[in-house]
Scaffold this active site. Structure first.
Site: not given
Ligand code: ADE
Length: 249
Positions: A12, A78, A192-193, A216
């Site tokens: 990225e 996600g 996650m951040e 996703d």
């Molecule tokens: N970042 C992108 N897709 C994710 C997911 N499914 N879970 C956690 N972080 C993500």
């Protein structure tokens, strides 16, 4: 007035580093920071690292050592909200740490010591970011991800959840989302951040905004959709959005 641009993954960040003028690479706390000018504006580019603690360390270095005026996160997430599809873009209004639970001492999801469950982003900077995303989707929609039904990407604004877990199963996604929604926290996306960076930015009084492109649906296909999106589309989104944003700052 240096703007920090944080990315989660090298894929990225690569386009941004390639476009950086007068680039200087500085290492600190085992991380690389790229200082320079991007589209005529002073910036420092950094990888957050994966997960909340790594991202908090990076954000702390940006505040303490680089004294940045603002931090902008561009990454992927996600999609868990209704109608939040792969290729859509979410600008965070606020964050929640979905894996924080100090109940019954504190409300579920509340980080002790902070006023509420939600950690707010800076509203003025987030408005600029939404403006930049809107301009991108209008001018470069075709360059972005168009899903198989031919639906163009959409902008969503709202709550994003962070936690130390890659969500790759529809059941886990529902278990994460449903209690939040039932408590009035209608979460759009999971990553996650971001919440960790939001928390550090509140501590230092540094304006923070985050944009997350949906790679996703945090479901049983996430382990396939995520790497495909990262390899093919994610850096294009980051490049376009950052260029439009820097023009507005
Ligand atoms: N970042 C992108 N897709 C994710 C997911 N499914 N879970 C956690 N972080 C993500």
């Amino acid at each position: 007035m240096t703007t920090a641009i944080l990315s989660a993954l090298p894929e990225e960040q690569s386009g941004l580093v390639d476009s950086l003028q007068q680039a200087r690479r500085v290492t600190h706390a085992g991380r690389a920071f790229w200082e320079g000018e991007l589209h005529g504006k002073p910036v420092v580019l950094a990888l957050s690292g994966i997960g909340k603690v790594a991202a908090a360390t990076t954000a702390t270095v940006l505040a303490e050592r680089f004294r940045v005026a603002r931090i902008v996160f561009t990454g992927v997430a996600g999609g868990v909200g209704e109608g939040v599809r792969v290729g859509d873009v979410v600008v965070a209004r606020d964050y929640v740490q979905h894996d924080m639970d100090a109940s019954p001492l504190f409300a579920r999801w509340q980080v002790p010591g902070y006023p509420g469950v939600r950690l707010p982003c800076d509203s003025a900077l987030s408005a600029h970011l939404s403006g930049a995303v809107g301009a991108c989707l209008e001018s470069a929609g075709v360059d972005f991800h168009v899903n198989p039904e031919g639906r163009l990407p959409r902008l969503h604004e709202g709550l994003v959840a962070s936690g130390d877990r890659f969500v790759t199963c529809a059941q886990v996604s529902r278990a994460l989302r449903e209690p939040l929604v039932a408590a009035g926290h209608d979460v759009l996306a999971v990553e996650m951040e971001g919440a960790a960076v939001a928390q550090v930015c509140l501590d230092y009084g540094v304006p923070f905004a985050a944009v997350r492109t949906i790679s996703d649906r945090a479901d049983d296909d996430a382990h396939v959709d995520f790497p495909l999106f990262i390899q093919t589309v994610a850096s294009r989104y980051a490049d376009h959005i950052v260029r439009h944003l820097l023009k507005l700052l």
